[in-house]
Design an enzyme around this catalytic site. Sequence first.
Site, PDB file in Angstrom:
ATOM      1  CG  HIS A  94      -2.122   0.784   1.391  1.00 63.07           C
ATOM      2  ND1 HIS A  94      -1.972   1.947   1.539  1.00 63.07           N
ATOM      3  CD2 HIS A  94      -3.096   1.431   0.341  1.00 63.07           C
ATOM      4  CE1 HIS A  94      -2.433   3.020   1.656  1.00 63.07           C
ATOM      5  NE2 HIS A  94      -3.580   2.556   0.881  1.00 63.07           N
ATOM      6  CD  GLU A 164      -5.205   1.570  -3.035  1.00 62.58           C
ATOM      7  OE1 GLU A 164      -6.224   1.619  -2.836  1.00 62.58           O
ATOM      8  OE2 GLU A 164      -4.099   1.669  -2.465  1.00 62.58           O
TER       9      GLU A 164
HETATM   10  P1  PGA Z   1      -8.794   6.642   0.087  1.00 58.28           P
HETATM   11  O1  PGA Z   1      -8.132   5.375   0.562  1.00 58.28           O
HETATM   12  O2  PGA Z   1     -10.555   5.546  -0.618  1.00 58.28           O
HETATM   13  O3  PGA Z   1      -9.324   6.939   1.546  1.00 58.28           O
HETATM   14  O4  PGA Z   1      -8.514   7.245  -0.733  1.00 58.28           O
HETATM   15  C1  PGA Z   1      -7.797   4.312  -0.793  1.00 58.28           C
HETATM   16  C2  PGA Z   1      -7.003   3.610   0.096  1.00 58.28           C
HETATM   17  O5  PGA Z   1      -5.413   4.604   0.032  1.00 58.28           O
HETATM   18  O6  PGA Z   1      -5.781   2.568  -0.208  1.00 58.28           O
END
Ligand code: PGA
Length: 249
Positions: A94, A164
């Site tokens: 992440h 992401e």
């Molecule tokens: P968010 O986070 O939906 O708060 O943008 C997604 C993540 O970081 O997994």
Amino acid sequence: MNKIIVANWKMNPSTSKEAENLFRVVFKKEKSLKKNQIIICPPFPFLFLFPKKKNKNILLGAQNVSAEAEGSFTGEVSPKMLLDTKVSHVIVGHGESRKGGDTDEIINKKLLNLLKFKISPIFCIGERERDKEGSYLSFIENQIKEGLRGVSKSDMKRFIIAYEPIWAIGKSAVREATPEEFVEVKIFIRKVISDIFDSKTALSLPILYGGSINSSNANNFLEQGADGLLVGRDSVSPSKFDAILNAIK
Ligand code: PGA
């Protein structure tokens, strides 16, 4: 394809009472989930609060794991310990863990460590910023290649990839990605995986989008090709997460 919704609670909520309530919100939706799958990823102390009730569409995940198997590693949690809590999935790579010091090499060790225990990785990748020349694509390619070093083709069956982009996640997000931006990267990820393994492996890999998902944009991403979503902030608000689940058609 059935969709996968990952609820990444991050370092929330503050109490076990709130955590129990959040689990309850999801379990109440049990019947309306159809074949879609929810993977709830709470912080470590709340893993044992996951309802005992069996449901194959609501699964438990963790947000991190040690790169080591056991021993003198203060503050670390091993894959074997996670198995004991009924965890089936673990988020690795992440953006927030990378910021905290997880290098591609550490991420690779963590992924291999999970696979030894037959735990499924939710492998997160994503660039810090976009440039017009497209060098973010080689950045992503490198993350994939380094992360998957030594992973076998058969182990790829366990993988979920979450794209992401760092600029789209969390409170400091500039904006969410557009579904078109996601689809471009999704195709690129499949190409990289196909080059490492083969096209069959690439095509059967679920690729999720994560970053500022809410009830108004969730269905857009799913309709335009996301195999699922990774939801952060809005997964720890009972009403907002409920709205996201309702929005999924
Ligand atoms: P968010 O986070 O939906 O708060 O943008 C997604 C993540 O970081 O997994």
